[in-house]
Design an enzyme around this catalytic site. Structure first.
Site, PDB file in Angstrom:
ATOM      1  N   HIS A  43      95.746 -11.696  40.693  1.00 49.01           N
ATOM      2  CA  HIS A  43      97.289 -11.474  41.054  1.00 49.01           C
ATOM      3  C   HIS A  43      97.750 -12.932  40.853  1.00 49.01           C
ATOM      4  O   HIS A  43      99.104 -13.187  40.472  1.00 49.01           O
ATOM      5  CB  HIS A  43      97.065 -11.180  42.333  1.00 49.01           C
ATOM      6  CG  HIS A  43      98.647 -10.731  42.589  1.00 49.01           C
ATOM      7  ND1 HIS A  43      98.984 -10.625  44.184  1.00 49.01           N
ATOM      8  CD2 HIS A  43      99.787 -10.338  42.181  1.00 49.01           C
ATOM      9  CE1 HIS A  43     100.292 -10.260  44.032  1.00 49.01           C
ATOM     10  NE2 HIS A  43     100.817 -10.122  43.003  1.00 49.01           N
ATOM     11  N   TYR A  60      96.818  -0.119  45.544  1.00 50.57           N
ATOM     12  CA  TYR A  60      95.719  -0.482  44.732  1.00 50.57           C
ATOM     13  C   TYR A  60      94.703   0.771  44.100  1.00 50.57           C
ATOM     14  O   TYR A  60      95.081   1.892  44.642  1.00 50.57           O
ATOM     15  CB  TYR A  60      94.416  -1.402  45.389  1.00 50.57           C
ATOM     16  CG  TYR A  60      95.325  -2.503  46.236  1.00 50.57           C
ATOM     17  CD1 TYR A  60      95.700  -3.499  45.406  1.00 50.57           C
ATOM     18  CD2 TYR A  60      95.264  -2.823  47.687  1.00 50.57           C
ATOM     19  CE1 TYR A  60      96.527  -4.664  45.850  1.00 50.57           C
ATOM     20  CE2 TYR A  60      95.854  -3.847  48.066  1.00 50.57           C
ATOM     21  CZ  TYR A  60      96.557  -4.818  47.301  1.00 50.57           C
ATOM     22  OH  TYR A  60      97.073  -5.844  47.864  1.00 50.57           O
TER      23      TYR A  60
END
Length: 135
Positions: A115, A39
């Site tokens: 996501h 991330y």
């Protein structure tokens, strides 16, 4: 700089109340064979935002979408039985919204999604696409 057209929101899939740091996620991702944390940003329980990868680096957070996206993750996303649930603390909600607004200003053509919009997962355990549609 690479072209960014997606900002993808994730959760760490950890139980409510468990604080997680970028260093923790980095360790988990390295154990899975990643080069480093996948991330770009992590929002902790208290709202602190920690940098993961730099925006200039391709992330490792959403298969098939990494080259043109920024990955933003919040600590939490599961109940005590590891079922998906929105566990965001008020501080996380504020910090996440502020971070996403900053990223949208930096990448105005980017769409904010969860996501789950790209994978058969519950992540981030809430509908990020509709929640942040006005940003």
């Amino acid at each position: 700089m690479r072209r960014i057209d997606l900002i993808i929101v994730h959760c760490t899939a950890t139980p409510a109340g468990r604080d997680v740091t970028a260093a923790d996620v980095d360790r988990w991702h390295r154990q899975r064979g990643f080069r480093s944390i996948g991330y770009h940003y992590l929002v902790r329980l208290d709202g602190r935002v920690e940098q993961g990868r730099s925006d200039a680096e391709i992330g490792a957070h959403c298969s098939g979408r990494n080259a043109n996206s920024i990955g933003v993750c919040y600590a939490g996303g599961c109940d005590s039985r590891m079922n998906p649930v929105d566990t965001r603390m008020p501080e996380q909600c504020r910090a996440l919204r502020e971070l996403l607004a900053e990223l949208k200003a930096r990448y105005p053509d980017a769409k904010i999604c969860g996501h789950r919009d790209f994978a058969a997962k519950a992540c981030p355990s809430f509908d990020a696409t509709s929640e942040y549609a006005e940003l």
